[in-house]
Design an enzyme around this catalytic site. Sequence first.
Site, PDB file in Angstrom:
ATOM      1  CE  LYS A  44      -2.802  -0.576   3.604  1.00 31.36           C
ATOM      2  NZ  LYS A  44      -3.990  -0.410   4.478  1.00 31.36           N
ATOM      3  CE  LYS A  46      -2.033   4.530   4.960  1.00 31.66           C
ATOM      4  NZ  LYS A  46      -3.129   4.544   5.928  1.00 31.66           N
TER       5      LYS A  46
HETATM    6  N1  C2G Z   1     -10.322   7.097   8.923  1.00 27.36           N
HETATM    7  C1  C2G Z   1     -11.299   8.036   9.238  1.00 27.36           C
HETATM    8  N2  C2G Z   1     -10.922   9.281   9.590  1.00 27.36           N
HETATM    9  C2  C2G Z   1      -9.605   9.619   9.636  1.00 27.36           C
HETATM   10  C3  C2G Z   1      -8.619   8.660   9.331  1.00 27.36           C
HETATM   11  C4  C2G Z   1      -9.000   7.392   8.967  1.00 27.36           C
HETATM   12  O1  C2G Z   1     -12.507   7.738   9.202  1.00 27.36           O
HETATM   13  N3  C2G Z   1      -9.279  10.897   9.981  1.00 27.36           N
HETATM   14  C5  C2G Z   1     -10.763   5.750   8.543  1.00 27.36           C
HETATM   15  C6  C2G Z   1     -10.401   5.400   7.103  1.00 27.36           C
HETATM   16  O2  C2G Z   1     -11.349   5.941   6.197  1.00 27.36           O
HETATM   17  C7  C2G Z   1     -10.433   3.875   7.143  1.00 27.36           C
HETATM   18  C8  C2G Z   1      -9.972   3.556   8.580  1.00 27.36           C
HETATM   19  O3  C2G Z   1     -10.101   4.792   9.326  1.00 27.36           O
HETATM   20  O4  C2G Z   1     -11.766   3.420   6.963  1.00 27.36           O
HETATM   21  C9  C2G Z   1      -8.539   3.081   8.633  1.00 27.36           C
HETATM   22  O5  C2G Z   1      -7.730   4.047   8.007  1.00 27.36           O
HETATM   23  P1  C2G Z   1      -6.209   3.640   7.663  1.00 27.36           P
HETATM   24  O6  C2G Z   1      -5.584   2.973   8.826  1.00 27.36           O
HETATM   25  O7  C2G Z   1      -5.564   4.836   7.036  1.00 27.36           O
HETATM   26  O8  C2G Z   1      -6.426   2.500   6.576  1.00 27.36           O
HETATM   27  P2  C2G Z   1      -6.226   2.611   4.986  1.00 27.36           P
HETATM   28  O9  C2G Z   1      -4.813   2.919   4.664  1.00 27.36           O
HETATM   29  O10 C2G Z   1      -7.301   3.498   4.500  1.00 27.36           O
HETATM   30  O11 C2G Z   1      -6.437   1.086   4.534  1.00 27.36           O
HETATM   31  O12 C2G Z   1      -8.369  -2.556   2.218  1.00 27.36           O
HETATM   32  C10 C2G Z   1      -8.609  -1.300   2.818  1.00 27.36           C
HETATM   33  C11 C2G Z   1      -7.323  -0.687   3.328  1.00 27.36           C
HETATM   34  O13 C2G Z   1      -6.641  -1.586   4.191  1.00 27.36           O
HETATM   35  C12 C2G Z   1      -7.632   0.608   4.057  1.00 27.36           C
END
Ligand code: C2G
Length: 130
Positions: A44, A46
């Site tokens: 990803k 990350k």
């Molecule tokens: N999120 C949120 N508000 C934020 C930050 C994150 O609602 N300020 C939500 C994201 O939309 C996501 C969840 O928290 O639904 C997890 O975010 P991340 O850890 O950044 O995950 P991500 O990189 O989006 O990975 O297959 C799907 C992926 O694994 C998602």
Amino acid sequence: MKKVITYGTFDLIHHGHINILKRAKEYGDYLIVGLSSDEFNAIKGKAAYHSYEERKLILEAIKYVDEVIPEHNWGQKVDDIQKNNVDLFVMGSDWEGKFDELMDYCEVLYLPRTEGISTTKIKTDLYNKQ
Ligand code: C2G
């Protein structure tokens, strides 16, 4: 029992993560989190601060979370949904529309993202405070 699933890296847990987990749980009785493995994070693009095991330990301590499973790739969601009899798939709105194909297997819901916070912002703000 209505089962909900969501996915993410959940590194440096913050209130945006808690908000999505809290709201996702409110739609059902049992919340599964597909937690991105360290290897999948690399795919990803990350770089998580905490390892998978550390992020899993932290998530399992959150009262809204009932189960944590590893997320190894983009393509496992249908299998996860079917194997776990999931009724609802939830993601934050930054993913709006990206997982609509899952509507063939369960309900799909995108919830408003929490504005003003992100793991990247935390890292940047801390760096700038040095
Ligand atoms: N999120 C949120 N508000 C934020 C930050 C994150 O609602 N300020 C939500 C994201 O939309 C996501 C969840 O928290 O639904 C997890 O975010 P991340 O850890 O950044 O995950 P991500 O990189 O989006 O990975 O297959 C799907 C992926 O694994 C998602």
